[in-house]
Design an enzyme around this catalytic site. Sequence first.
Site, mmCIF file in Angstrom:
data_model
loop_
_atom_site.group_PDB
_atom_site.id
_atom_site.type_symbol
_atom_site.label_atom_id
_atom_site.label_comp_id
_atom_site.label_asym_id
_atom_site.label_seq_id
_atom_site.Cartn_x
_atom_site.Cartn_y
_atom_site.Cartn_z
ATOM 1 N N GLY A 54 0.777 -1.234 0.000
ATOM 2 C CA GLY A 54 0.000 0.000 0.000
ATOM 3 C C GLY A 54 0.807 1.283 0.000
ATOM 4 O O GLY A 54 0.321 2.338 -0.379
ATOM 5 N N ASP A 112 -4.760 2.194 10.928
ATOM 6 C CA ASP A 112 -6.139 1.939 11.352
ATOM 7 C C ASP A 112 -6.135 1.594 12.838
ATOM 8 O O ASP A 112 -6.294 2.461 13.679
ATOM 9 C CB ASP A 112 -6.734 0.824 10.486
ATOM 10 C CG ASP A 112 -8.162 0.474 10.872
ATOM 11 O OD1 ASP A 112 -8.779 1.239 11.636
ATOM 12 O OD2 ASP A 112 -8.670 -0.568 10.415
ATOM 13 N N GLY A 114 -3.423 0.388 14.361
ATOM 14 C CA GLY A 114 -2.071 0.611 14.856
ATOM 15 C C GLY A 114 -1.316 -0.690 15.102
ATOM 16 O O GLY A 114 -0.157 -0.674 15.521
ATOM 17 N N ASN A 115 -1.953 -1.831 14.854
ATOM 18 C CA ASN A 115 -1.292 -3.129 15.067
ATOM 19 C C ASN A 115 -0.020 -3.277 14.241
ATOM 20 O O ASN A 115 0.987 -3.786 14.732
ATOM 21 C CB ASN A 115 -2.226 -4.290 14.706
ATOM 22 C CG ASN A 115 -3.312 -4.485 15.735
ATOM 23 O OD1 ASN A 115 -3.214 -3.960 16.848
ATOM 24 N ND2 ASN A 115 -4.362 -5.217 15.374
ATOM 25 N N ASP A 168 -6.123 -0.754 -1.359
ATOM 26 C CA ASP A 168 -6.935 -1.646 -2.186
ATOM 27 C C ASP A 168 -8.147 -2.194 -1.460
ATOM 28 O O ASP A 168 -8.189 -2.229 -0.226
ATOM 29 C CB ASP A 168 -6.093 -2.836 -2.655
ATOM 30 C CG ASP A 168 -5.868 -3.846 -1.529
ATOM 31 O OD1 ASP A 168 -5.344 -3.446 -0.457
ATOM 32 O OD2 ASP A 168 -6.220 -5.026 -1.688
ATOM 33 N N ARG A 174 -5.646 0.149 -6.219
ATOM 34 C CA ARG A 174 -4.393 0.753 -5.748
ATOM 35 C C ARG A 174 -3.872 1.847 -6.676
ATOM 36 O O ARG A 174 -3.198 2.771 -6.250
ATOM 37 C CB ARG A 174 -3.295 -0.305 -5.621
ATOM 38 C CG ARG A 174 -3.509 -1.328 -4.523
ATOM 39 C CD ARG A 174 -2.212 -2.080 -4.279
ATOM 40 N NE ARG A 174 -2.387 -3.305 -3.515
ATOM 41 C CZ ARG A 174 -2.428 -3.356 -2.183
ATOM 42 N NH1 ARG A 174 -2.348 -2.252 -1.472
ATOM 43 N NH2 ARG A 174 -2.566 -4.509 -1.570
HETATM 44 P P1 IMP Z 1 -3.541 -1.417 11.179
HETATM 45 O O1 IMP Z 1 -2.497 -2.453 11.457
HETATM 46 O O2 IMP Z 1 -4.891 -1.790 11.747
HETATM 47 O O3 IMP Z 1 -3.126 -0.014 11.604
HETATM 48 O O4 IMP Z 1 -3.835 -1.411 9.630
HETATM 49 C C1 IMP Z 1 -2.919 -1.026 8.742
HETATM 50 C C2 IMP Z 1 -3.095 -1.723 7.418
HETATM 51 O O5 IMP Z 1 -4.425 -2.182 7.158
HETATM 52 C C3 IMP Z 1 -2.782 -0.710 6.336
HETATM 53 O O6 IMP Z 1 -1.396 -0.711 6.039
HETATM 54 C C4 IMP Z 1 -3.636 -1.190 5.204
HETATM 55 O O7 IMP Z 1 -2.921 -2.149 4.440
HETATM 56 C C5 IMP Z 1 -4.811 -1.857 5.839
HETATM 57 N N1 IMP Z 1 -5.985 -0.951 5.897
HETATM 58 C C6 IMP Z 1 -6.500 -0.328 6.989
HETATM 59 N N2 IMP Z 1 -7.560 0.435 6.669
HETATM 60 C C7 IMP Z 1 -7.735 0.305 5.326
HETATM 61 C C8 IMP Z 1 -8.682 0.869 4.378
HETATM 62 O O8 IMP Z 1 -9.587 1.652 4.689
HETATM 63 N N3 IMP Z 1 -8.521 0.491 3.078
HETATM 64 C C9 IMP Z 1 -7.553 -0.355 2.661
HETATM 65 N N4 IMP Z 1 -6.647 -0.902 3.508
HETATM 66 C C10 IMP Z 1 -6.736 -0.577 4.828
HETATM 67 MG MG MG Z 2 -0.585 -1.763 4.476
#
Ligand code: IMP
Ligand code: MG
Length: 188
Positions: A54, A112, A114-115, A168, A174
């Site tokens: 991404g 999103d 933060g994981n 995506d 993308r």
């Molecule tokens: P986290 O680990 O929950 O912070 O999520 C991060 C990853 O989830 C990002 O690098 C994205 O690849 C994916 N992601 C989170 N939200 C979205 C979205 O709204 N659209 C597409 N991919 C997302």
């Molecule tokens: Mg990502």
Amino acid sequence: MHEYSEHLVLGQPPRKFERYLTSAEIQRAVKETGLRINERFAGEEPVFVGVLTGCFMYMADIVRASYLSCTIDFIKLSSYGDGMESGRVRLIKDIDCDIRDRHVIVVDDIVDTGNSWDFLKRFLMVRNPKSLSMAACFRKPKSVQTGVEVDFISIDLPDEFVIGYGLDYAGQGRHLPDLYILSGEETK
Ligand code: IMP
Ligand code: MG
């Protein structure tokens, strides 16, 4: 002249999306973030670590907007979960360069929960970088509510699923230069 439309239907199952931010609006915010990175790391040669896949558009724009000599590297994570959920994080591809005593800036498309950033902090800190910070183009409110700290954010978003500018849905979208948000309407 080719144009990207304001409404799109894509992915499986098909979903409707509508344009939320134009490429010009994104670029304006990315340029400002680039200047903040430049101020923070002026005179240094940081390592930008893009989180595949991404990151690819934001990475290309942010390194140019920061005006810093730098090293470029990539890491790839996978999260268990379906097309719209982020789940547990796992490493798919490590970086190639040595980050000991280097300033490292992790570059991701969106934060999103933060994981991913939590995982990367733990994974990279043990290699003793001089500093470790993170730049993400977009951020959703979940990570703010849980106190996840991100050093450089270009744009804060509502808690909605988005695609475009690297992001995506089920492998699609993308390439879009604008950002699209999932529409409430059913597809039919
Ligand atoms: P986290 O680990 O929950 O912070 O999520 C991060 C990853 O989830 C990002 O690098 C994205 O690849 C994916 N992601 C989170 N939200 C979205 C979205 O709204 N659209 C597409 N991919 C997302
Ligand atoms: Mg990502």
